[in-house]
Design an enzyme around this catalytic site. Sequence first.
Site, PDB file in Angstrom:
ATOM      1  N   HIS B 306      -7.510 -22.321 -48.102  1.00 40.11           N
ATOM      2  CA  HIS B 306      -7.967 -21.123 -47.499  1.00 40.11           C
ATOM      3  C   HIS B 306      -7.033 -20.136 -48.191  1.00 40.11           C
ATOM      4  O   HIS B 306      -6.090 -20.034 -47.499  1.00 40.11           O
ATOM      5  CB  HIS B 306      -8.926 -20.868 -46.973  1.00 40.11           C
ATOM      6  N   ASP B 318      -0.781 -19.330 -42.620  1.00 36.76           N
ATOM      7  CA  ASP B 318      -2.355 -19.989 -42.437  1.00 36.76           C
ATOM      8  C   ASP B 318      -2.726 -18.248 -44.321  1.00 36.76           C
ATOM      9  O   ASP B 318      -3.450 -17.392 -43.034  1.00 36.76           O
ATOM     10  CB  ASP B 318      -2.277 -19.173 -41.378  1.00 36.76           C
ATOM     11  N   GLU B 353     -12.469 -17.905 -44.387  1.00 37.70           N
ATOM     12  CA  GLU B 353     -12.315 -18.484 -43.638  1.00 37.70           C
ATOM     13  C   GLU B 353     -11.830 -18.104 -41.328  1.00 37.70           C
ATOM     14  O   GLU B 353     -12.404 -18.189 -41.299  1.00 37.70           O
ATOM     15  CB  GLU B 353     -11.467 -19.550 -43.807  1.00 37.70           C
ATOM     16  N   ASP B 382      -4.857 -26.620 -43.545  1.00 37.15           N
ATOM     17  CA  ASP B 382      -4.895 -25.649 -43.252  1.00 37.15           C
ATOM     18  C   ASP B 382      -4.467 -25.706 -41.696  1.00 37.15           C
ATOM     19  O   ASP B 382      -5.093 -24.881 -40.952  1.00 37.15           O
ATOM     20  CB  ASP B 382      -6.406 -25.235 -42.635  1.00 37.15           C
ATOM     21  N   HIS B 453      -1.022 -16.400 -36.911  1.00 38.90           N
ATOM     22  CA  HIS B 453      -2.235 -14.994 -36.579  1.00 38.90           C
ATOM     23  C   HIS B 453      -0.873 -13.688 -36.175  1.00 38.90           C
ATOM     24  O   HIS B 453      -1.653 -13.026 -35.713  1.00 38.90           O
ATOM     25  CB  HIS B 453      -3.223 -15.384 -36.007  1.00 38.90           C
TER      26      HIS B 453
END
Lengths: 494, 494
Positions: B306, B318, B353, B382, B453
């Site tokens: 993604h 990510d 995503e 991913d 994240h």
Amino acid sequence: MFNTMLQMKYIFIFLAFTSTVFGAYVIDSGRRRGINDIDVEGECSSLTAELIEEIKAYQPIVDEITNAIVNGKFSGDTWNALAEMTDKFGARMTGSKSLENAIDYMVDELKKAGLDNVHTENATVPHWERGYENCQMVSPRQAKINICGFGFTVGTLRGGLIADVVVVESFEEFDKLPEATVNGKIVLFVPEWQGYGKTVVYRSRAASVASKKGAVAALVRSITPYSIGSLHTGMQRYADDVQKKIPVAAVTVEDAYSMLRMYRRGEKITLHLEMEDKNLGDFVSRNTIAELAGESSTPVVVVSGHLDSWDIGVGAMDDGGGAFIAWKALHLLKRLNVKPPKRTIRAILWTGEEQGIVGAAEYEKQHKSREKEEFNFFIESDMGTFTPLGLDFSGNKEAECIFKEVLKLMAPLNATQFNSPIDAGPDIEQWSTRGFPAASLLNKNEKYFYYHHSAGDSMLVENSDDLDKNTALFAAAAYVIADLSVDMPKDIKD
Amino acid sequence: MFNTMLQMKYIFIFLAFTSTVFGAYVIDSGRRRGINDIDVEGECSSLTAELIEEIKAYQPIVDEITNAIVNGKFSGDTWNALAEMTDKFGARMTGSKSLENAIDYMVDELKKAGLDNVHTENATVPHWERGYENCQMVSPRQAKINICGFGFTVGTLRGGLIADVVVVESFEEFDKLPEATVNGKIVLFVPEWQGYGKTVVYRSRAASVASKKGAVAALVRSITPYSIGSLHTGMQRYADDVQKKIPVAAVTVEDAYSMLRMYRRGEKITLHLEMEDKNLGDFVSRNTIAELAGESSTPVVVVSGHLDSWDIGVGAMDDGGGAFIAWKALHLLKRLNVKPPKRTIRAILWTGEEQGIVGAAEYEKQHKSREKEEFNFFIESDMGTFTPLGLDFSGNKEAECIFKEVLKLMAPLNATQFNSPIDAGPDIEQWSTRGFPAASLLNKNEKYFYYHHSAGDSMLVENSDDLDKNTALFAAAAYVIADLSVDMPKDIKD
């Protein structure tokens, strides 16, 4: 810790490693011996058999101290006390109310612990305060650039400044740039990490160097070998011949390398930088002192660490751990109810270390006139309180010979490694460099600079078992040295 | 990646480890054999000798692809391209201009690479935007608490809210609290890290759980096993039966544990929380598609990752890495000028995503009517693009037997490990769970959640050699599967 000794860090680790691998046993006259045996017969031939026996006789007290940890009698105490202090006061930057509140609290704690002669001694320190800090990339795209101003940096004018960025990887590269390229720009320094000592000069000098060619601000990659978007602050100084003091701040390693790549591709980078950091003049802070009274009040054995910290993170590692193993060493001896040592052991929790080792410098000045009589030995921890390995040493050969015999007693703590001579540590090197014998904690601090001067300096870095061992090591070493029949030899240079 | 499969991570690692240690050779009838030999004679007896030979015959093309890396012909290409994209656009959150700009840029790049049928397909996605976020501890002391709102969180009212904090370590502990203890409070959840899958439920559910007892906001320790003062964002969802949506944000692990200790000591913690995060309704984003045309247009082999990311960090890991090894696999095959495969290989760079696998869900819906004819195999990355170990597999036994023969070809890349069956990966599991055969990258991603994240998700995490190998692995696997004489077997559940 502030800045000086740490370029030596990798040398220390190398030495520690080689002494373990190569030095432990050496073939001599056909029999294997410990390296210290050789020293005794060689360089340490002045050490009398009586003194060696006297030192060896301290093994039971060292074992008692260690057992109090191993058997868990006082286990966890240092960690819990450090957690409570850091939770209560958080960051303790010099000049802040939180540091002064922490000092008041420590005075109470030291008194509650039943220690002797608990008091503070004033130290005038510079007061710098972080204000609102913000940085936005405005070209080639909009983005927030996280920054963290360095100590003593000036701020920008209200509203900030907007300027293009020049990126260099070294002072050498910067030196080759024409003034016209730099004038009116923000200079970003992205030196490769080459160990703390070699890399930190960019933090200390970036603003002064950039200013001389007319830069309006300087940015520096965070001085760390490893980053999770982390910012690392620390001291910087404007050189005396700097005409215009310009603002200077850290950026993350991530953003630094991204901007370096963009610049190398020929992209124009423009930043909007706002910093309301301020220098507020002098401030009277305090060194915090407590003693375990010996048979005589002087000369004393000092065990120490600094209580002040940077303002991001809570300074559990730098240097809460050092300060707490120092005073907890006295507390542990007190609770073990040991026979009072011949000499007094003095714990000092320094102030103003991060702002330039100011608290210790003031203390040294105030005690200068009687220092030869007052101080027998200095101990410090300011490079982490991870698993202890031993104690590094600074002093003359005679003192070293005694010290090494004392260090052998630390075998139950698995902490008999040392390097010598070293500069003992930021707060005590003003004595050690002039010939006072001194030691500093040698520990497994390979990740020290992951957390140093960052929001990652927290209780998560500190391990309870390691803190116990470090406290025991400081307690045992200080006690034995304080109680010996001889003073530690010294050759003082004035 | 979003959230689902990762509780399996440690199981995968364990399986990968055990298959290496215990599984590689098994004693059988007195001779040692590779585990795959056993499978061929056992579960894979349906696999014909002809098909095995056919697959083995692809070794030269796999070697050619690998050599293009090993000999450095295309070495560094994936890293450089990914660095340029992430530097140019930074974070690419769904709904943001930077994601849509990055999509436009990718369309250009895919066209410049000479790929076929380059286009985008619309996908309506939810649009949430982070606003000003700030948290101050006002009692027992003044301190900044760094926070980072979770996806879809509502904001506070203007001026924020001031409330006392209740701290719990688990939902079980929370369940036992009377409503009166929670009502009007901020609830801080400090679960121990027990792997992503078990810990992330606190991020996903904290606001819903806390709201039901009248909490005014929820905070959660960052969902990570390791922290340097780092904040980790991610999705959360309000349960359908939640009466009042309350703001929810991450705090650092450092601050979480500090407040937990303070709360356990009985200290009253009061926070001032301001969050101007907003849900802005629907937004039309795009999945980005390019093909390497085969002899026939369908069924296709999909390779994917993604393009969207969270808004802190730049999403290099990510999932920039996943998206880039996917399209660079096609680019590499194109530049190697391989014979067109029998089936078309399609690269898909998913959108949306992170906001709930929305781009892929829209794509699935749009392609549903002809999916059985359209798709032969799905591949995704991913979970990081660290050193490749192999490919995990999902599909029926017949497909697995073929897949395992293909995977043996990857020995030059040292990437022949696999686990089966697994849920293939967030964006493709909507097909794999219904019987479509699929694979996802298996890689040395033990530190994935250090960066996930967070502001640490940058090019520093990505290694150029590893990206090359991953690109080669995706290229080789996709090419062989696309070119086989047989379609990959599948048992589709509607």
